[in-house]
Structures are given as C-alpha cells and as structure tokens.
Design an enzyme around this catalytic site. Structure first.
Site, mmCIF file in Angstrom:
data_model
loop_
_atom_site.group_PDB
_atom_site.id
_atom_site.type_symbol
_atom_site.label_atom_id
_atom_site.label_comp_id
_atom_site.label_asym_id
_atom_site.label_seq_id
_atom_site.Cartn_x
_atom_site.Cartn_y
_atom_site.Cartn_z
ATOM 1 N N CYS A 160 0.816 -1.229 0.000
ATOM 2 C CA CYS A 160 0.000 0.000 0.000
ATOM 3 C C CYS A 160 0.841 1.266 0.000
ATOM 4 O O CYS A 160 0.300 2.363 -0.154
ATOM 5 C CB CYS A 160 -0.947 -0.004 1.184
ATOM 6 S SG CYS A 160 -1.952 -1.479 1.241
ATOM 7 N N ASN B 215 -10.119 -0.264 1.216
ATOM 8 C CA ASN B 215 -8.666 -0.222 1.042
ATOM 9 C C ASN B 215 -8.308 -0.847 -0.304
ATOM 10 O O ASN B 215 -8.398 -2.058 -0.469
ATOM 11 C CB ASN B 215 -8.003 -0.984 2.199
ATOM 12 C CG ASN B 215 -6.485 -1.000 2.097
ATOM 13 O OD1 ASN B 215 -5.917 -0.639 1.065
ATOM 14 N ND2 ASN B 215 -5.837 -1.429 3.165
ATOM 15 N N HIS C 3 -2.763 7.060 2.679
ATOM 16 C CA HIS C 3 -3.276 5.745 2.269
ATOM 17 C C HIS C 3 -4.623 5.520 2.952
ATOM 18 O O HIS C 3 -4.785 5.769 4.144
ATOM 19 C CB HIS C 3 -2.269 4.666 2.661
ATOM 20 C CG HIS C 3 -2.806 3.278 2.494
ATOM 21 N ND1 HIS C 3 -3.508 2.890 1.373
ATOM 22 C CD2 HIS C 3 -2.761 2.184 3.295
ATOM 23 C CE1 HIS C 3 -3.872 1.631 1.508
ATOM 24 N NE2 HIS C 3 -3.430 1.169 2.661
HETATM 25 N N1 ACO Z 1 -17.093 -7.353 12.604
HETATM 26 C C1 ACO Z 1 -17.338 -7.503 13.920
HETATM 27 N N2 ACO Z 1 -16.385 -7.787 14.823
HETATM 28 C C2 ACO Z 1 -15.131 -7.931 14.377
HETATM 29 C C3 ACO Z 1 -14.794 -7.795 13.009
HETATM 30 C C4 ACO Z 1 -15.843 -7.499 12.120
HETATM 31 N N3 ACO Z 1 -15.630 -7.337 10.792
HETATM 32 N N4 ACO Z 1 -13.460 -7.989 12.877
HETATM 33 C C5 ACO Z 1 -12.979 -8.236 14.093
HETATM 34 N N5 ACO Z 1 -13.976 -8.208 14.999
HETATM 35 C C6 ACO Z 1 -13.906 -8.411 16.440
HETATM 36 C C7 ACO Z 1 -12.681 -9.173 16.865
HETATM 37 O O1 ACO Z 1 -12.869 -10.552 16.763
HETATM 38 C C8 ACO Z 1 -12.537 -8.714 18.311
HETATM 39 O O2 ACO Z 1 -13.410 -9.462 19.105
HETATM 40 P P1 ACO Z 1 -12.980 -9.912 20.587
HETATM 41 O O3 ACO Z 1 -12.773 -8.622 21.342
HETATM 42 O O4 ACO Z 1 -14.162 -10.685 21.035
HETATM 43 O O5 ACO Z 1 -11.725 -10.691 20.417
HETATM 44 C C9 ACO Z 1 -13.032 -7.283 18.284
HETATM 45 O O6 ACO Z 1 -13.815 -7.144 17.086
HETATM 46 C C10 ACO Z 1 -11.930 -6.255 18.276
HETATM 47 O O7 ACO Z 1 -10.966 -6.632 17.316
HETATM 48 P P2 ACO Z 1 -9.676 -5.773 17.032
HETATM 49 O O8 ACO Z 1 -8.839 -6.481 16.010
HETATM 50 O O9 ACO Z 1 -9.030 -5.347 18.290
HETATM 51 O O10 ACO Z 1 -10.365 -4.474 16.377
HETATM 52 P P3 ACO Z 1 -9.696 -3.148 15.956
HETATM 53 O O11 ACO Z 1 -10.329 -2.006 16.615
HETATM 54 O O12 ACO Z 1 -8.193 -3.223 16.011
HETATM 55 O O13 ACO Z 1 -10.102 -3.050 14.426
HETATM 56 C C11 ACO Z 1 -9.123 -3.423 12.290
HETATM 57 C C12 ACO Z 1 -9.703 -4.057 13.528
HETATM 58 C C13 ACO Z 1 -10.204 -2.599 11.636
HETATM 59 C C14 ACO Z 1 -8.642 -4.513 11.349
HETATM 60 C C15 ACO Z 1 -7.931 -2.502 12.701
HETATM 61 O O14 ACO Z 1 -7.068 -3.180 13.543
HETATM 62 C C16 ACO Z 1 -7.163 -1.989 11.516
HETATM 63 O O15 ACO Z 1 -7.651 -1.227 10.702
HETATM 64 N N6 ACO Z 1 -5.867 -2.377 11.417
HETATM 65 C C17 ACO Z 1 -5.029 -1.938 10.331
HETATM 66 C C18 ACO Z 1 -5.374 -2.702 9.112
HETATM 67 C C19 ACO Z 1 -4.711 -2.142 7.891
HETATM 68 O O16 ACO Z 1 -4.532 -0.949 7.765
HETATM 69 N N7 ACO Z 1 -4.392 -3.043 6.975
HETATM 70 C C20 ACO Z 1 -3.952 -2.676 5.702
HETATM 71 C C21 ACO Z 1 -2.516 -2.347 5.612
HETATM 72 S S1 ACO Z 1 -2.163 -1.884 3.997
HETATM 73 C C22 ACO Z 1 -1.721 -3.242 3.036
HETATM 74 O O17 ACO Z 1 -0.556 -3.463 2.799
HETATM 75 C C23 ACO Z 1 -2.810 -4.074 2.405
#
Ligand code: ACO
Length: 307
Positions: free
Chosen positions: A108, A262, A232
């Site tokens: 990305c 994304n 990004h």
């Molecule tokens: N719907 C509902 N609940 C969900 C979902 C979903 N889609 N996904 C995860 N959860 C749950 C998890 O299981 C967890 O449950 P638990 O507390 O019972 O264990 C809870 O929600 C919290 O999960 P977290 O992973 O802590 O949630 P977070 O607030 O961190 O959000 C997210 C997750 C959106 C993925 C975030 O961490 C994020 O955006 N990270 C960066 C991702 C990113 O930018 N990736 C791309 C990089 S670029 C590339 O090279 C492609």
C-alpha cells in the site's frame, strides 16, 4: 532535473458491495465496520490491467495525449494479473506506449514508490511517464474472514508525469521498509491475505508520522505549509491518529475510503484525483502523500501542484 504532474485519472469497478451486503452472511454489522474503519462500501471487480488501462486512458484524455506519447510506465501493484509477465506489459500493449514498462510491489506504500522511481527516470530522452497504482485485492481476500473481508477492495488511479528542466515539483520523499514486520501482513502464493490488524494499526501510525516528519523536515517545511494531505486509505482511525500527531486537520485531508475501502496501490491516487476533481487543490499548493503497507513498507512525498 525533475518532473511535474500534469494529469490524473481513476477507475473503479461497477459492482458496489456495502457493509450491509457483507453483514448478510458474515458475523459483522454496518455499525461495527463504519465505527472501526470508516468504510461504508467498496467496489469489486475487473482485473489489475483493465482498471489500470481505464484510469490511464482518463488521465491521457484529460490533457489530449495518446498512449504513444508515453515513454515509461511504472505500475505499482501487489496483485499482478499473472506471475509473469508484469501487468505493466499488458497495460503498455493496450495503450500503445513507447519505452519501458515495469511493475513494482511495495504494497500500500507502492504508489509513492512508483512516483519517486518515475521521477528519477525522467529526462530529455524519456520525457513522459504514466505512474499507475492499481490493485484487485478482492482476488486475494478470504470473503469468509470478517477481519479482512470488510477492509479490502479493487480500484486504480494513474497520473502523467512530465520531465522539466530544473528541480521539478516533487520537493522531497522518504521511502522505508522494516522486513522484520512482514509476518503481520502477508499473502502466500495461491492463498489469501493474513493480517494481525492491531499490530498493523500500531505500526502504521508510527511509520506514517515518522516518515511525514522526515519528509517535511528534509524539504524545509512545516505541517502548516501543507494544503492537502493524501494518506493511504486503510482506516479512518489510522488517518485521524496520524494527523493529530502531525498537526494536520482533517479538513485538509483527502478521504475516499468510505466509498472505496482499502484499494492498496490504488488508494493514494484515487484520493488525490478525488480532491483534484473537487477543486480542493490549487496551483502552487503543497500536497503531502503518504502510505504504509505490507512489508512493512512506508512512503511519503511532497508535491507542488501545478506546472
Ligand atoms: N465485525 C465484527 N467484529 C469484528 C470484526 C468485524 N468485521 N473484525 C474483528 N472483529 C472483532 C474481533 O474478533 C474482536 O473481538 P474480541 O474482542 O471478542 O476478540 C473485536 O472485534 C476487536 O478486534 P480488534 O482487532 O481489536 O479491532 P480493531 O479495533 O483493532 O479493528 C481493524 C480491527 C479494523 C482490522 C484494525 O485493527 C485496523 O484497521 N488495522 C489496520 C489494518 C490495515 O490498515 N491493513 C492494511 C494495511 S495496507 C496493506 O498493505 C494491504
């Protein structure tokens, strides 16, 4: 020697997939996805080459150019249509460009990498380049995994860079990678994206802030000099957290992730073009672009808008 950005174009697949569509079969909800990411819908479909060609054609048409006016293609993608050859070869054939064409993969962060590579290659004998950021992440997404399916999508953006004598409009850049963090986000051949979201989030904010501070300082600028920040488009909370640390208000930030999700390499040029089309960038404005992604890679660059 340097270059100026003279045109831009984008392409998104027609098919819209909303959070409600995903919630109809996954254990998730529109509210969760919107609150945690800012994403409301995304576009799915096409190939990396077809989206690249469409975005490039729009960029060329805007300034009355043909494919044969292009001397170089640098295509940033993590989802090349084939292992071999590079997708840029297909794009070159469809557009009828001259000169060389290459793919680069910096996830990305890739579009800014591609911009810096093309800027460095332009000269009197290679006066015009197409720089493309395109990805079809839907092809490497596990649509049954709620932790990634709600994030990734397809899209492309392209810009035309022209050689100019003198320093040009790319005022500074910073590229980086920490390969020891590759385990937090990867995709093996024939598989789908695996991600430790929390860890990626933490590292992304730090990488973006450090990189932007570095590029601002190397260009002798302050955050208040930046007219528009084009980050990004991964997660609105990452953008807000980085902006707060950098002192860049959201009013001076380009955001399209609510509509696009994304799109990896497509994300920065899609957001840049959206802001340009909306008249949010004026001649002489300073634009700060930044990305981060699998690797972990990061990149930032400052561009003076206009010719
Ligand atoms: N719907 C509902 N609940 C969900 C979902 C979903 N889609 N996904 C995860 N959860 C749950 C998890 O299981 C967890 O449950 P638990 O507390 O019972 O264990 C809870 O929600 C919290 O999960 P977290 O992973 O802590 O949630 P977070 O607030 O961190 O959000 C997210 C997750 C959106 C993925 C975030 O961490 C994020 O955006 N990270 C960066 C991702 C990113 O930018 N990736 C791309 C990089 S670029 C590339 O090279 C492609």
């Amino acid at each position: 020697m340097g270059s100026v950005l003279v045109s831009w174009g984008t392409a998104l697949p027609e098919k819209v997939v909303t959070n409600h569509d995903l919630a109809s079969y996954l254990d998730t909800s529109d509210q969760w996805v919107t609150e945690r990411t800012g994403i409301r819908e995304r576009r799915i479909g096409g190939s990396t080459a077809s989206l690249s060609v469409e975005a490039s054609q729009r960029a060329l048409e805007r300034v009355g150019l043909a494919g044969s006016d292009i001397d170089l293609i640098v295509l940033s993608t993590t989802t090349a249509d084939q292992m071999v050859p590079g997708t840029s070869a297909d794009v070159s054939a469809q557009l009828g460009t001259r000169g060389g064409a290459m793919d680069i993969n910096a996830a990305c962060a890739g579009f800014v990498y591609a911009l810096v590579v093309a800027n460095g290659m332009l000269g009197p004998n290679t006066p015009r380049a197409l720089v493309i950021g395109a990805d079809t992440l839907s092809r490497i997404t596990d649509w049954d995994d709620r932790s990634t399916a709600v994030l990734f999508a397809d899209g492309a953006g392209a810009v035309v860079l022209e050689y100019r004598e003198g320093p040009g409009n790319l005022l500074g850049w910073d590229l980086g990678v920490d390969g020891s963090a590759r385990r937090f986000l990867y995709c093996d051949h024939g598989s789908t994206l695996k991600m430790e979201g929390r860890e990626v989030f933490r590292k992304a904010v730090r990488a973006v802030v450090d990189s932007c501070e570095k590029v601002l300082s190397s260009a002798g600028l302050k955050a208040s000099d930046i007219a528009l920040c084009v980050p990004h488009q991964a997660n609105i909370r990452i953008i807000e957290a980085a902006n707060e640390r950098l002192g860049i208000p959201m009013e001076r930030t380009a955001v399209v992730l609510d509509r696009t999700g994304n799109t990896s390499s497509g994300s920065v040029p899609l957001a840049l073009a959206d802001a340009a089309d909306a008249g949010r960038i004026n001649e002489g404005d300073l634009v700060l672009m930044c990305g981060f992604g699998a690797g972990m890679t990061w990149s930032s660059a400052i561009l003076r808008w206009g010719s």
